[in-house]
Design an enzyme around this catalytic site. Structure first.
Site, PDB file in Angstrom:
ATOM      1  N   GLU A 123     -47.836 -79.537  39.479  1.00 29.85           N
ATOM      2  CA  GLU A 123     -48.540 -80.090  38.324  1.00 29.85           C
ATOM      3  C   GLU A 123     -48.559 -79.097  37.167  1.00 29.85           C
ATOM      4  OE1 GLU A 123     -52.492 -81.374  39.401  1.00 29.85           O
ATOM      5  OE2 GLU A 123     -51.744 -82.712  40.977  1.00 29.85           O
ATOM      6  N   GLU A 190     -48.952 -89.504  34.915  1.00 31.75           N
ATOM      7  CA  GLU A 190     -50.124 -90.160  35.514  1.00 31.75           C
ATOM      8  C   GLU A 190     -51.166 -90.507  34.464  1.00 31.75           C
ATOM      9  OE1 GLU A 190     -51.714 -88.327  39.061  1.00 31.75           O
ATOM     10  OE2 GLU A 190     -53.473 -89.641  39.044  1.00 31.75           O
TER      11      GLU A 190
HETATM   12  O1  KIV Z   1     -51.016 -86.487  45.279  1.00 37.20           O
HETATM   13  C1  KIV Z   1     -50.609 -87.605  44.925  1.00 37.20           C
HETATM   14  O2  KIV Z   1     -50.759 -88.612  45.613  1.00 37.20           O
HETATM   15  C2  KIV Z   1     -49.927 -87.697  43.644  1.00 37.20           C
HETATM   16  C3  KIV Z   1     -49.631 -89.065  43.115  1.00 37.20           C
HETATM   17  C4  KIV Z   1     -50.876 -89.679  42.602  1.00 37.20           C
HETATM   18  C5  KIV Z   1     -48.557 -89.047  42.099  1.00 37.20           C
HETATM   19  O3  KIV Z   1     -49.654 -86.712  43.030  1.00 37.20           O
END
Ligand code: KIV
Length: 272
Positions: A123, A190
């Site tokens: 991220e 997201e």
């Molecule tokens: O951890 C997760 O499930 C994610 C998705 C929401 C993309 O990163």
């Protein structure tokens, strides 16, 4: 060659690039264990994401922050054993890559070696690009993740839609380009406005995978517990529930209890 002996062709990061170029949408769903990974793989999902959402839906934590690299590796190993065709991508969890590039690379190598996944997801934007470059230069494919990034929930303070304001939208656009330059093969967008996700998707030659980011991304991802209706307390508008397993499983458990209490289970045919 008979269909029984036909080799299953694994989806790769190159397959996803080709799908974007051909305008074919990419399907991605989270998985955290062998049994569901096997079902989703056989169903034909292109990508299985071992998301750090395991922290919420598997372990019951409020956020994704507590899950450890060891715990993510355990989930990822189970998913890899169930997936013959899908590309398996695993999240590097909070704390496994933010400190510096060396720590990021050693976490990445552990996940690749010990779990056997095919790619990793991290991220963040420009601030993680040096770590992305380091990991990619070791031959490990990386997926980016922008917009609502749950590992930063205490910075945001809320799970509301991100990048509605001009300044944050501009930052997200430049983050997406910076990640592409750093070598990511795809990027998750997201919970951002659909128009912004469309603009970002069109500006990139790598695929975008949306969650709460409208229909113009190159692919879509959902958390399996949300789309299967296992989690009955989470109902944001971007989730389409294909089943209502919370109620179905509860009903099944209640029938089982009453069958036992009524001395109806097991019957003669269910006994030796
Ligand atoms: O951890 C997760 O499930 C994610 C998705 C929401 C993309 O990163």
């Amino acid at each position: 060659m008979s269909s029984a002996t036909q080799e299953i062709k694994r989806i790769t990061t190159h397959t996803l690039q080709k799908m974007k170029a051909a305008g074919e949408k990419i399907s991605m769903l989270t998985a955290y264990d062998f049994s569901f990974a096997k079902i989703f793989d056989e169903a034909g999902l292109d990508v299985l994401l071992v998301g750090d959402s395991a922290s919420n839906v598997m372990a019951g934590h409020e956020t994704t922050l507590p899950i450890t690299l060891d715990q993510m590796i355990y989930h990822a190993q189970s998913v890899v054993r169930g997936a013959k065709r899908s590309l398996v991508v695993a999240d590097l969890p909070f704390g496994a890559y933010q400190s510096n590039e060396e720590i990021a690379l050693s976490s990445a190598i552990r996940m690749m070696k010990e779990a056997g996944v095919h790619a990793l997801k991290l991220e963040g934007g420009i601030e993680i690009c040096s770590s992305v470059k380091k990991i990619v230069s070791a031959g490990i494919p990386v997926m980016g993740h922008l917009g609502l990034t749950p590992q930063s929930i205490y910075k945001f303070g809320t799970y509301a839609v991100r990048a509605k304001e001009e300044a944050e939208a501009e930052k997200l656009k430049s983050d997406a380009l910076a990640l592409q330059d750093a070598g990511v093969f795809a990027v998750v967008l997201e919970k951002i406005p659909a128009a912004l996700a469309k603009e970002v998707s069109q500006s990139l030659h790598i695929p975008s995978i949306g969650i709460g980011a409208g229909g113009d991304c190159d692919g879509q991802v959902l958390v399996m517990h949300d789309m299967l209706g296992i989690n009955n307390e989470f109902n944001p508008r971007f989730v389409r529930k294909y089943l209502n397993l919370y109620d179905d499983i509860k009903d099944a458990a209640q029938q089982y209890i009453s069958n036992i209490k009524a001395k109806d289970f097991p019957n003669q045919h269910e006994s030796y």
